[in-house]
Design an enzyme around this catalytic site. Structure first.
Site, PDB file in Angstrom:
ATOM      1  N   PHE A   6      42.360  41.540  40.694  1.00  0.00           N
ATOM      2  CA  PHE A   6      42.726  41.725  42.098  1.00  0.00           C
ATOM      3  C   PHE A   6      42.354  43.147  42.472  1.00  0.00           C
ATOM      4  CE2 PHE A   6      45.180  43.226  45.586  1.00  0.00           C
ATOM      5  CZ  PHE A   6      45.605  42.146  46.345  1.00  0.00           C
ATOM      6  N   GLU A   7      41.424  43.290  43.399  1.00  0.00           N
ATOM      7  CA  GLU A   7      41.056  44.604  43.932  1.00  0.00           C
ATOM      8  C   GLU A   7      40.756  44.464  45.417  1.00  0.00           C
ATOM      9  OE1 GLU A   7      38.807  47.521  40.759  1.00  0.00           O
ATOM     10  OE2 GLU A   7      37.610  45.939  41.685  1.00  0.00           O
ATOM     11  N   ILE A   8      41.336  45.329  46.208  1.00  0.00           N
ATOM     12  CA  ILE A   8      40.915  45.509  47.598  1.00  0.00           C
ATOM     13  C   ILE A   8      40.494  46.961  47.696  1.00  0.00           C
ATOM     14  CG2 ILE A   8      41.600  45.478  50.028  1.00  0.00           C
ATOM     15  CD1 ILE A   8      43.681  43.352  49.311  1.00  0.00           C
ATOM     16  N   HIS A  14      37.308  51.529  36.252  1.00  0.00           N
ATOM     17  CA  HIS A  14      37.652  51.773  37.656  1.00  0.00           C
ATOM     18  C   HIS A  14      38.891  52.655  37.777  1.00  0.00           C
ATOM     19  CE1 HIS A  14      35.458  48.144  39.733  1.00  0.00           C
ATOM     20  NE2 HIS A  14      34.634  48.985  39.126  1.00  0.00           N
TER      21      HIS A  14
END
Length: 423
Positions: A312-314, A349
């Site tokens: 999950f990344e925004i 990241h």
């Protein structure tokens, strides 16, 4: 009586002046953020024409104006008690961000992918119609394309990953690679013998944001097959990030397997000693260097192993397109840990965000209900049916939650370069 009225009038005048001053300084602070963003863009991507400069200026003015509009509207009350606040929801005016929802997936994952897409559309995208971009290292089947196109409110496109982005780099020694597989197996590292998993981690770390299909986008929401979304999201998350000056959003933070990344932090230290000025003054080094789980810290050679779980990344891709991150990737590729160990995109990241970005620009979406086996993020609010766990579904891994460490260090002073790298 007149004296008392005069005192009241004086106090009221002082309060009004104080309010105006606070408002002005708030505006100045936001303007400074915009100017800082513009400068960072100018450093990483030189402006070659007057037209490009004018476009960048117009975009900054647009974001500033939209944030002011949001401040006149609905405050995000549930966030405003946190160290991030005050935060505001974007106005519901139909304007969309330059954003896409992305998924790396194979044809044989069609059922799990379809479940994720339908969940996501139900809670969010059916109201907004953002495009979906599906990536694969081989052509998508007609069945897959038809199923996803039917399930999405926005346009669905299907992209092939360039072979040079997915293949094993020429410098990787196959004998040494086989030895690494055996070493990872002995250390009980998950996916120890899967070359495809290593290719995937490197692509998610170093290549996806270079794909031509993402060239015209700033933001992405990464979604994976076999995940669940539970709670209705009644605002545009991308514009929420823009208007509140955020750059990276997450829901789950974990400790990693130290054996899989034993030499990641030594590689990062080597890199930072070459670029001491790239450490952000409001960094999250305290999170990266936390020693709450000393065994993990020691086995990972000085790294807490805390990371944002990146399924999950925004996020805004300017993080990854920046000169600093690209240079870090060159160092990590040179040290070959994506293949000789099993470095994942999540720690890569996370380390980059923790070093290069202002930690106040990272947002925890505590209101988004989410599950990726076996971990959950379950908001305590109505409309989250089926999301019934605090962190796990009872499989005995509660100790893997690193989110408390992240939240604690947000209100603490950041560490300096000399604290960590200058010894």
């Amino acid at each position: 009586m007149r004296f008392a009225l005069r005192i009241v009038a004086i106090v009221a005048t002082i309060c009004f002046i104080a309010y105006l001053t606070a408002s002005r300084w708030s505006s100045y602070a936001w303007a400074a953020h915009v100017r800082e963003d513009a400068k960072s863009i100018a450093v990483s991507t030189p402006v070659e024409t007057t037209q490009q400069a004018e476009t960048m200026h117009e975009e900054s003015e647009y974001i500033s104006a939209q944030r002011q509009a949001a401040m006149q509207g609905r405050p995000a009350h549930e966030y405003n008690t946190s160290v991030e606040g005050p935060l505001f929801y974007p106005p519901k005016d139909g304007i969309k961000a330059k954003a896409a929802i992305i998924m790396l997936v194979r044809n044989n994952e069609i059922d799990n992918a379809l479940g994720s897409v339908r969940d996501h559309e139900r809670v969010f995208n059916a109201k907004h119609g953002y495009p979906w971009i599906f990536f694969n290292d081989e052509p998508f089947s007609r069945e897959f394309r038809a199923a996803m196109s039917e399930a999405t409110a926005g346009k669905a496109t299907f992209e092939i990953i360039p072979w040079q982005h997915w293949s094993v780099p020429d410098g990787i020694d196959r004998v040494k690679l086989a030895e690494a597989f055996d070493r990872m197996q002995d250390a009980d590292v998950k996916y120890h013998h899967l070359l495809s998993y290593r290719k995937m981690c490197r692509w998610n770390s170093a290549k996806f944001y270079h794909h031509p299909a993402l060239r015209d986008y700033d933001w992405y929401w990464r979604v994976e097959p076999e995940v669940n979304f539970y709670c209705e999201i009644d605002y545009d998350v991308f514009r929420f990030m823009e208007l509140n000056d955020k750059i990276y959003g997450f829901v789950i933070s974990l400790y990693d397997s130290p054996a899989s990344i034993a030499n990641l932090w030594p590689s990062v230290e080597k890199f930072m000693r070459k670029h001491p000025n790239w450490l952000h003054k409001n960094n999250a080094l305290a999170w990266l260097k936390d020693q709450s789980r000393l065994d993990r810290f020691q086995e990972a050679n000085g790294y807490s192993t805390c990371h944002f779980w990146s399924n999950f990344e925004i996020a805004n891709m300017k993080i990854w397109r920046d000169q600093k991150y690209e240079a870090l990737i060159e160092q990590l590729d040179a040290d070959a840990g994506f293949f000789y160990e099993r470095w994942g995109d999540a720690p890569v990241h996370s380390v980059a965000v923790g070093l290069f970005e202002d930690k106040r620009r990272v947002h925890y979406f505590h209101d988004i209900g989410y599950r990726h086996i076996p971990f959950f993020n379950c908001p305590k609010r109505k409309g989250c049916d089926g999301c019934d766990y605090d962190f796990t579904d009872g499989q005995g891994v509660d100790q893997e939650d690193c989110k408390p460490v992240w939240l604690r260090q947000l209100s603490e002073p950041s560490l300096s370069y000399d604290d960590i790298f200058g010894r």
